[in-house]
Write a protein that holds these residues in place. Sequence first.
Motif, PDB file in Angstrom:
ATOM      1  N   ALA A  80       7.704  36.394 -18.684  1.00  0.00           N
ATOM      2  CA  ALA A  80       7.180  35.210 -19.377  1.00  0.00           C
ATOM      3  C   ALA A  80       7.365  35.377 -20.886  1.00  0.00           C
ATOM      4  CB  ALA A  80       5.699  35.030 -19.048  1.00  0.00           C
ATOM      5  N   PRO A  81       7.182  34.278 -21.646  1.00  0.00           N
ATOM      6  CA  PRO A  81       7.193  34.404 -23.111  1.00  0.00           C
ATOM      7  C   PRO A  81       6.024  35.279 -23.572  1.00  0.00           C
ATOM      8  CG  PRO A  81       7.371  32.102 -22.451  1.00  0.00           C
ATOM      9  CD  PRO A  81       7.025  32.888 -21.225  1.00  0.00           C
ATOM     10  N   LEU A  85       3.240  33.717 -28.566  1.00  0.00           N
ATOM     11  CA  LEU A  85       3.865  32.396 -28.571  1.00  0.00           C
ATOM     12  C   LEU A  85       3.023  31.403 -27.778  1.00  0.00           C
ATOM     13  CD1 LEU A  85       6.144  30.520 -29.369  1.00  0.00           C
ATOM     14  CD2 LEU A  85       7.483  31.437 -27.454  1.00  0.00           C
ATOM     15  N   LYS A  86       2.550  31.806 -26.620  1.00  0.00           N
ATOM     16  CA  LYS A  86       1.687  30.927 -25.814  1.00  0.00           C
ATOM     17  C   LYS A  86       0.430  30.573 -26.594  1.00  0.00           C
ATOM     18  CE  LYS A  86      -0.099  28.994 -22.032  1.00  0.00           C
ATOM     19  NZ  LYS A  86      -1.215  28.202 -22.490  1.00  0.00           N
ATOM     20  N   ASP A  90      -0.978  26.922 -27.728  1.00  0.00           N
ATOM     21  CA  ASP A  90      -2.338  26.467 -27.408  1.00  0.00           C
ATOM     22  C   ASP A  90      -3.030  25.937 -28.662  1.00  0.00           C
ATOM     23  OD1 ASP A  90      -2.005  27.126 -24.741  1.00  0.00           O
ATOM     24  OD2 ASP A  90      -3.069  29.046 -24.902  1.00  0.00           O
ATOM     25  N   TRP A  91      -2.903  26.655 -29.772  1.00  0.00           N
ATOM     26  CA  TRP A  91      -3.512  26.198 -31.026  1.00  0.00           C
ATOM     27  C   TRP A  91      -2.866  24.888 -31.501  1.00  0.00           C
ATOM     28  CZ3 TRP A  91      -7.917  26.852 -33.152  1.00  0.00           C
ATOM     29  CH2 TRP A  91      -8.587  28.065 -33.121  1.00  0.00           C
ATOM     30  N   ILE A  92      -1.532  24.821 -31.466  1.00  0.00           N
ATOM     31  CA  ILE A  92      -0.832  23.619 -31.940  1.00  0.00           C
ATOM     32  C   ILE A  92      -1.276  22.400 -31.144  1.00  0.00           C
ATOM     33  CG2 ILE A  92       1.440  22.494 -32.084  1.00  0.00           C
ATOM     34  CD1 ILE A  92       0.831  24.561 -34.316  1.00  0.00           C
ATOM     35  N   LEU A 124       8.784  28.754 -20.928  1.00  0.00           N
ATOM     36  CA  LEU A 124       8.613  28.078 -22.205  1.00  0.00           C
ATOM     37  C   LEU A 124       8.948  26.588 -22.081  1.00  0.00           C
ATOM     38  CD1 LEU A 124       7.938  28.127 -25.198  1.00  0.00           C
ATOM     39  CD2 LEU A 124      10.263  28.976 -25.636  1.00  0.00           C
ATOM     40  N   ARG A 125       9.992  26.263 -21.337  1.00  0.00           N
ATOM     41  CA  ARG A 125      10.323  24.853 -21.106  1.00  0.00           C
ATOM     42  C   ARG A 125       9.155  24.133 -20.444  1.00  0.00           C
ATOM     43  NH1 ARG A 125      15.571  23.912 -22.046  1.00  0.00           N
ATOM     44  NH2 ARG A 125      16.897  25.740 -22.097  1.00  0.00           N
ATOM     45  N   LEU A 126       8.548  24.784 -19.477  1.00  0.00           N
ATOM     46  CA  LEU A 126       7.392  24.206 -18.799  1.00  0.00           C
ATOM     47  C   LEU A 126       6.236  23.991 -19.777  1.00  0.00           C
ATOM     48  CD1 LEU A 126       6.135  23.311 -16.108  1.00  0.00           C
ATOM     49  CD2 LEU A 126       5.447  25.689 -15.752  1.00  0.00           C
ATOM     50  N   MET A 127       5.982  24.963 -20.632  1.00  0.00           N
ATOM     51  CA  MET A 127       4.906  24.843 -21.622  1.00  0.00           C
ATOM     52  C   MET A 127       5.152  23.684 -22.582  1.00  0.00           C
ATOM     53  SD  MET A 127       4.310  28.767 -22.759  1.00  0.00           S
ATOM     54  CE  MET A 127       4.384  30.058 -21.548  1.00  0.00           C
ATOM     55  N   LEU A 128       6.396  23.471 -22.970  1.00  0.00           N
ATOM     56  CA  LEU A 128       6.716  22.422 -23.940  1.00  0.00           C
ATOM     57  C   LEU A 128       6.681  21.019 -23.332  1.00  0.00           C
ATOM     58  CD1 LEU A 128       9.500  24.226 -25.965  1.00  0.00           C
ATOM     59  CD2 LEU A 128       7.229  23.565 -26.790  1.00  0.00           C
ATOM     60  N   THR A 129       6.655  20.931 -22.009  1.00  0.00           N
ATOM     61  CA  THR A 129       6.577  19.629 -21.344  1.00  0.00           C
ATOM     62  C   THR A 129       5.354  18.852 -21.804  1.00  0.00           C
ATOM     63  OG1 THR A 129       7.737  20.474 -19.403  1.00  0.00           O
ATOM     64  CG2 THR A 129       6.424  18.492 -19.091  1.00  0.00           C
TER      65      THR A 129
END
Length: 176
Positions: A80-81, A85-86, A90-92, A124-129
Amino acid sequence: MAKLLGISGSLRKASHNRLLIAEAGRLFGADTLTFGDIDLPLYNGDLEEASGIPAAVQTLSDQIAAADAVVISTPEYNKAPSGALKNALDWISRTDGAVFKNKPVAIMSATAGRSGGERAQFSLRLMLTAFDARVLNGPEVLVGASYEQFDENGRLIADSYQDFLKAQMDALRALI
């Protein structure tokens, strides 16, 4: 020309992911390449409630908003990343303005392993969705055995990696 923001998933100043972002900026021909800082406190709703958004988080959010495009390069830790970064994402997600919405984003990775970070990029792609970013689907840039891939000046050695990275930056420029 364009303003790029680079976000390295590694906190190390001399990380291979930071070098990869610098190479991306060079091959893109960016007017400016700024690096965002993800060395942030761990997200905690109690902290946010008591103190609001930390200044460093707001700075990163503002940098994302001001950039024409974002380049994220992540190591792969345990498939995983990085947690850093995760945590930054989360903060952003807690800041105002939906700063990633429709923002062109290129993902890449430099890892010690031979897969080059394939699973980290998928995650990361999934997180950015959730952010509704315009993430490039390809070409993918997966730099394996990264400790062997950069010269003393921080340049990619292999022509094949330079070609993939150039093609990705051309696609990012077209997306802008």
